[in-house]
Scaffold this motif. Structure first.
Motif, short mmCIF file in Angstrom:
data_model
loop_
_atom_site.label_atom_id
_atom_site.label_comp_id
_atom_site.label_asym_id
_atom_site.label_seq_id
_atom_site.Cartn_x
_atom_site.Cartn_y
_atom_site.Cartn_z
N GLY A 9 0.83 -1.21 0.00
CA GLY A 9 0.00 0.00 0.00
C GLY A 9 0.86 1.25 0.00
N SER A 10 0.59 2.17 -0.94
CA SER A 10 1.46 3.35 -1.08
C SER A 10 0.73 4.66 -0.78
N GLY A 11 -0.25 4.60 0.12
CA GLY A 11 -0.91 5.83 0.57
C GLY A 11 0.01 6.61 1.50
N PRO A 12 -0.54 7.60 2.21
CA PRO A 12 0.30 8.44 3.08
C PRO A 12 0.91 7.68 4.25
N GLY A 13 0.40 6.48 4.55
CA GLY A 13 1.06 5.62 5.51
C GLY A 13 2.22 4.89 4.86
N GLY A 14 1.92 4.20 3.76
CA GLY A 14 2.91 3.37 3.10
C GLY A 14 4.08 4.11 2.49
N TYR A 15 3.80 5.14 1.69
CA TYR A 15 4.93 5.79 1.00
C TYR A 15 5.81 6.57 1.96
N VAL A 16 5.22 7.14 3.01
CA VAL A 16 6.01 7.86 4.02
C VAL A 16 6.89 6.87 4.80
N ALA A 17 6.30 5.72 5.16
CA ALA A 17 7.08 4.68 5.85
C ALA A 17 8.24 4.22 4.97
N ALA A 18 7.99 4.07 3.67
CA ALA A 18 9.03 3.62 2.74
C ALA A 18 10.20 4.61 2.69
N ILE A 19 9.86 5.90 2.59
CA ILE A 19 10.91 6.92 2.53
C ILE A 19 11.71 6.95 3.82
N ARG A 20 11.03 6.92 4.96
CA ARG A 20 11.75 6.95 6.24
C ARG A 20 12.64 5.71 6.40
N ALA A 21 12.12 4.56 5.98
CA ALA A 21 12.92 3.33 6.07
C ALA A 21 14.17 3.43 5.20
N SER A 22 14.03 4.00 4.01
CA SER A 22 15.18 4.19 3.13
C SER A 22 16.19 5.15 3.74
N GLN A 23 15.69 6.23 4.34
CA GLN A 23 16.59 7.19 5.02
C GLN A 23 17.40 6.51 6.12
N LEU A 24 16.80 5.49 6.74
CA LEU A 24 17.46 4.79 7.84
C LEU A 24 18.37 3.67 7.35
N GLY A 25 18.56 3.57 6.02
CA GLY A 25 19.52 2.62 5.47
C GLY A 25 18.96 1.25 5.16
N LEU A 26 17.62 1.11 5.17
CA LEU A 26 17.01 -0.19 4.89
C LEU A 26 16.71 -0.33 3.39
N LYS A 27 16.76 -1.55 2.91
CA LYS A 27 16.41 -1.83 1.51
C LYS A 27 14.90 -2.05 1.44
N VAL A 28 14.23 -1.22 0.62
CA VAL A 28 12.77 -1.13 0.70
C VAL A 28 12.11 -1.36 -0.65
N ALA A 29 10.97 -2.06 -0.61
CA ALA A 29 10.07 -2.15 -1.77
C ALA A 29 8.67 -1.79 -1.32
N ILE A 30 7.90 -1.22 -2.24
CA ILE A 30 6.51 -0.87 -1.93
C ILE A 30 5.61 -1.46 -3.01
N VAL A 31 4.51 -2.06 -2.60
CA VAL A 31 3.58 -2.72 -3.51
C VAL A 31 2.32 -1.85 -3.62
N GLU A 32 1.89 -1.57 -4.84
CA GLU A 32 0.70 -0.73 -5.05
C GLU A 32 -0.13 -1.30 -6.19
N LYS A 33 -1.43 -1.47 -5.95
CA LYS A 33 -2.29 -2.09 -6.98
C LYS A 33 -2.80 -1.09 -8.00
N GLU A 34 -2.77 0.23 -7.67
CA GLU A 34 -3.41 1.18 -8.58
C GLU A 34 -2.55 2.39 -8.92
N ALA A 35 -2.38 3.33 -7.98
CA ALA A 35 -1.61 4.54 -8.26
C ALA A 35 -0.85 4.95 -7.01
N LEU A 36 0.41 5.33 -7.17
CA LEU A 36 1.23 5.78 -6.04
C LEU A 36 0.57 6.97 -5.35
#
Length: 462
Positions: A9-36
């Motif tokens: 899910g890439s809503g304001p929960g998912g995409y924000v979590a993904a960016i913060r995780a990347s900032q913290l040095g984690l390797k991240v993927a995000i799954v979205e069925k429709e639109a980012l």
């Protein structure tokens, strides 16, 4: 492929979590069925604000004479208003695409579900499936328009918020069922453009989560704008077989039939929990919500959940905050749990509504001895100059220690003012500290200082 974190899910929960995780040095993927960007960016928060801005501009044109400006005519082009809204949403979604690339986050398009320990299966638009693995999987699948048994949506005459944002033509009449933020914002938008709007609310007040005085003021303002409001009323059935929908409404005075081209169901949201593998993985849920701890861990090791599908307010900024806390904990940091009693809520009709913390009634029910201060915008120089004298700021304080228990605002631009109180409450400021914080004059925001002063018998301008 193997990741540290996969987010579904890439809503304001998912995409924000993904960016913060990347900032913290984690390797991240995000799954979205429709639109980012999810519903918020594409069919919720952002495009609705674009629609509301168009309605506000149109209203300014209708009342230009009040400001000494002569304008001939002025006509709302409904298709162009909708097109602008979609363009704004598309621009924001492209912005999220850019952020994913910038932060080196892999975007996997398709429908994601839990598949065994540490695995996510993704089915793409062609029906092809791929499996990805991660140490940590965050569910951020969000919500959708809730359906009532008596109000089944057909997507044409009986619609949810999504269709309300992109109707092909402007309806001449509309019944809005539910007077929460979504219902009221659409009621204001369509009424401002000339649609005859009736709002039906089951409870005795509009925006029922707000302080009662705010609810009553908003009801007066909306009625003044020409919106019909039916409180203590329930939609029993809708006959959509003819040109107009016949809406059968149970009221305190008996049943009543209201005819309208469109019926908008705005009775809350349902969580997207179906088909994402919760049962197979053994993830516990209760009443349509995933059960999590203070840092969003489920009962299954390595699986987390944030946003609309967990406890707490179903708001974009709540989901974002939860996502950040969740990944910071995963990365070994020590974030504070989220204080759900210090979450601001905003409704973007005109006049705007914004609040945080306890209502006056909730503070009394919680056992507090309180002081209440209220400052009307009719006494504000800036509000008078802006031609926006409706509304007030109301602050609730603990009488013993001066703690700011709650803030309730209705009026011009108040959604931009509520953050001051959120920060003040976070810093444990008192009423006296608000009074002694010099606010600029003339501004709408000085009503906060004045309302605090009113609570302590020190108000100057009323």
């Amino acid at each position: 492929m193997n990741y540290d974190v996969i987010i579904i899910g890439s809503g304001p929960g998912g995409y924000v979590a993904a960016i913060r995780a990347s900032q913290l040095g984690l390797k991240v993927a995000i799954v979205e069925k429709e639109a980012l960007g999810g519903i918020c960016l594409n069919w919720g928060c952002i495009p609705t604000k674009a629609l509301l801005k168009s309605a506000q501009v149109f209203e300014y044109l209708q009342h230009a004479g009040d400001y000494g400006i002569k304008v001939d005519g002025g006509e709302a082009d409904f298709a162009a208003v909708v097109k602008r809204s979609r363009s704004v949403a598309d621009g924001m979604s492209k912005g999220v695409q850019f952020l994913m690339k910038k932060n080196k986050i892999d975007v996997i398009m398709g429908f994601g579900k839990l598949k065994g320990k540490g695995s996510v299966e993704v089915k793409d638009a062609d029906g092809k499936t791929n499996t990805y693995t991660a140490k940590h999987i965050i569910l951020a699948t969000g919500g959708r328009s809730r359906e009532l048994p008596s109000l089944k949506q057909d997507g044409k005459k009986i619609i949810g918020y999504r269709q309300a944002m992109s109707l092909p033509t402007q309806p001449k009449s509309m019944v809005v069922v539910g007077s929460g933020a979504i219902g009221i914002e659409f009621a204001y938008f369509y009424n401002a453009l000339g649609t005859k709007v009736t709002v039906v609310e089951f409870l005795p007040v509009v925006v029922p989560l707000e302080d009662e005085e705010v609810s009553k003021q908003l009801e007066r303002s909306l009625k003044k704008q020409g919106i019909d409001i039916m409180l203590n009323s329930t939609v029993e059935s809708v006959d959509a077989s003819g040109d107009l929908c016949k809406v059968n409404i149970k009221t305190e005075k008996g049943n009543q039939v209201v005819e309208a081209e469109i019926v908008l169901s705005a009775v809350g949201i349902a969580t997207n929990l179906e088909g994402i593998g919760l049962e197979e993985a053994g993830v516990k849920t209760d009443k349509g919500k995933v059960l999590v701890d203070d840092f969003y861990k489920t009962n299954v090791e390595g699986v987390y959940a944030i946003g609309d599908i967990v406890k707490g307010q179903a708001l974009a900024h709540v989901a974002s905050a939860e996502g950040i806390i969740c990944v910071e904990k995963i990365a070994g940091h020590h974030p504070e749990p989220l204080n759900y009693n210090n979450i601001p809520g905003c409704t973007y009709c005109t006049p705007e509504v914004a609040s945080v913390g306890y209502t006056e009634k909730a503070a009394k029910d919680a056992g507090y001895e309180i002081k209440v201060g209220k400052f009307p915008f009719s006494a504000s120089g800036k509000a008078s100059a802006a031609g926006a004298k409706d509304g007030f700021v109301k602050l609730v304080f603990d009488a013993k220690y001066g703690e700011i228990l709650g803030a309730h605002m209705i009026g011009y631009n108040v959604t931009e003012m509520i953050a001051e109180i959120v920060v003040a409450r976070k810093l444990e400021a008192t009423g006296h500290e608000l009074i002694k914080s010099v606010h600029p004059h003339p501004t709408i925001s000085e009503a906060i200082m004045e309302a605090a002063a009113a609570a302590y018998g020190e108000v100057i301008h009323i």
